[in-house]
Design an enzyme around this catalytic site. Structure first.
Site, PDB file in Angstrom:
ATOM      1  N   LYS A  89      17.999  33.490 -10.633  1.00 16.81           N
ATOM      2  CA  LYS A  89      18.246  34.925 -10.523  1.00 16.81           C
ATOM      3  C   LYS A  89      19.294  35.427 -11.507  1.00 16.81           C
ATOM      4  O   LYS A  89      20.098  36.305 -11.218  1.00 16.81           O
ATOM      5  CB  LYS A  89      18.625  35.311  -9.090  1.00 16.81           C
ATOM      6  CG  LYS A  89      17.696  34.761  -8.008  1.00 16.81           C
ATOM      7  CD  LYS A  89      16.222  34.978  -8.359  1.00 16.81           C
ATOM      8  CE  LYS A  89      15.805  36.435  -8.390  1.00 16.81           C
ATOM      9  NZ  LYS A  89      14.370  36.595  -8.759  1.00 16.81           N
ATOM     10  N   HIS A 133      16.296  25.135 -14.507  1.00 15.70           N
ATOM     11  CA  HIS A 133      17.449  25.488 -13.682  1.00 15.70           C
ATOM     12  C   HIS A 133      18.349  24.274 -13.461  1.00 15.70           C
ATOM     13  O   HIS A 133      19.336  24.365 -12.728  1.00 15.70           O
ATOM     14  CB  HIS A 133      16.990  25.971 -12.297  1.00 15.70           C
ATOM     15  CG  HIS A 133      16.454  27.366 -12.250  1.00 15.70           C
ATOM     16  ND1 HIS A 133      16.896  28.380 -13.076  1.00 15.70           N
ATOM     17  CD2 HIS A 133      15.517  27.929 -11.429  1.00 15.70           C
ATOM     18  CE1 HIS A 133      16.252  29.502 -12.769  1.00 15.70           C
ATOM     19  NE2 HIS A 133      15.413  29.247 -11.790  1.00 15.70           N
ATOM     20  N   SER A 183      20.881  38.970  -5.681  1.00 16.84           N
ATOM     21  CA  SER A 183      19.491  38.794  -6.076  1.00 16.84           C
ATOM     22  C   SER A 183      18.887  37.541  -5.447  1.00 16.84           C
ATOM     23  O   SER A 183      17.734  37.542  -4.983  1.00 16.84           O
ATOM     24  CB  SER A 183      19.385  38.719  -7.604  1.00 16.84           C
ATOM     25  OG  SER A 183      18.045  38.661  -8.020  1.00 16.84           O
TER      26      SER A 183
END
Length: 285
Positions: free
Chosen positions: A45, A100, A130
């Site tokens: 995010k 990630h 988020s």
């Protein structure tokens, strides 16, 4: 089939089993990079989808057709996801890859090949907001509870993908070892054209004025929100429930101010100072 209730644990991280298996994570951690690869690194995010679109349009010289006709997870496949090895065989160079994962997991492989790395980060207060809404709609995450509960877990690193602070410190630490382009979500908002110019120079992929205009047009939030290849609508509702939240929700800077109480701001800033010191001081605001 979807493994929505499965959590994989790898390198001390909890990760959604819908997207990862031990095999896919081991494959990622030992992946043999090429020097021509481009690796986009983010914590969840932080503007990942936006940067994936920007990279697609830079390499297509502003031609929107790849972005309009090929899902973004195929154009910029995730290194650690279950489908990666299959997608990789279908990719022609330069390979645009996404992850990630923390630097400590990929460091050995990256130091060998030294591909170009783009590290995109975002104000962690906005990340927390988020991420919370994403966890509400994505059924492969545990129930986040209330925002108050989620924020405490976020600060403790007790969320899927681990600590934002550890992730960010790790990737900032490799600037002397790797060819890294550092940029923030806020910089993209403030000056998209200037950011794309710097990116294209880093990638040795110069752009003409008309190509730049096309990139700005097709990488706007409104354009991406209407693009089925990127807006999450290709994902079945059994996996991501749009009635809970939208995949592309607001795309703004500073939405955290609508969620944080004064006590939470104080608590967050104290934790940030403890973890980051003078690193990224702009994120104290």
């Amino acid at each position: 089939m979807y493994r929505l209730d499965v959590t994989e644990t790898f390198a001390g991280l909890s990760l959604p089993g819908h997207l990862h298996t031990q095999a896919s994570l081991n494959f990622a951690s030992t992946f043999q990079f090429c020097s021509s690869d481009v690796l986009l690194v983010t914590y969840p995010k932080s503007g990942t989808t936006w940067m994936q679109e920007i990279l697609t349009l830079i390499y297509s010289k502003g031609d929107p057709q790849p972005a309009k006709n090929i899902p973004n997870w195929t154009r910029n496949p995730w290194l650690e996801h279950t489908y990666f090895s299959k997608i990789l065989r279908e990719t022609e160079g330069p390979r645009l890859l996404t992850t990630h994962l923390p630097y400590r997991v990929l460091s050995a492989s990256l130091r060998k090949a030294k591909p170009k790395v783009i590290h995109l980060t975002r104000n962690p207060k906005d990340v927390a907001v988020s991420f919370y809404h994403f966890c509400r709609m994505a059924k492969f995450f545990p129930d986040p509870g209330t925002f108050d509960e989620f924020l405490l877990n976020f600060l403790d690193g007790a969320v899927h993908y681990g600590s934002w602070f550890e992730h960010t410190r790790g990737w900032l630490s490799c600037k002397e070892e790797l060819d890294v382009f550092y940029i923030t979500y806020e910089e993209l908002h403030q000056d998209l054209e200037g950011s794309v110019e710097r990116l294209s120079a880093f990638l040795d992929c110069p752009l003409q004025p008309g190509q730049m205009a096309s990139i700005q047009k097709h990488c706007s939030f409104a354009s991406m929100r209407n693009n089925t290849m990127v807006n999450g609508t290709l994902v079945p509702h059994e996996i991501m429930d749009p009635s809970k939240s939208q995949f592309m929700r607001k795309g703004i800077v500073g939405d955290w101010k609508n969620h944080f109480s004064p006590l939470q701001i104080e608590m967050f800033n104290k934790k940030y100072q403890q973890e980051m010191g003078d690193c990224c001081p702009c994120f104290m605001d």
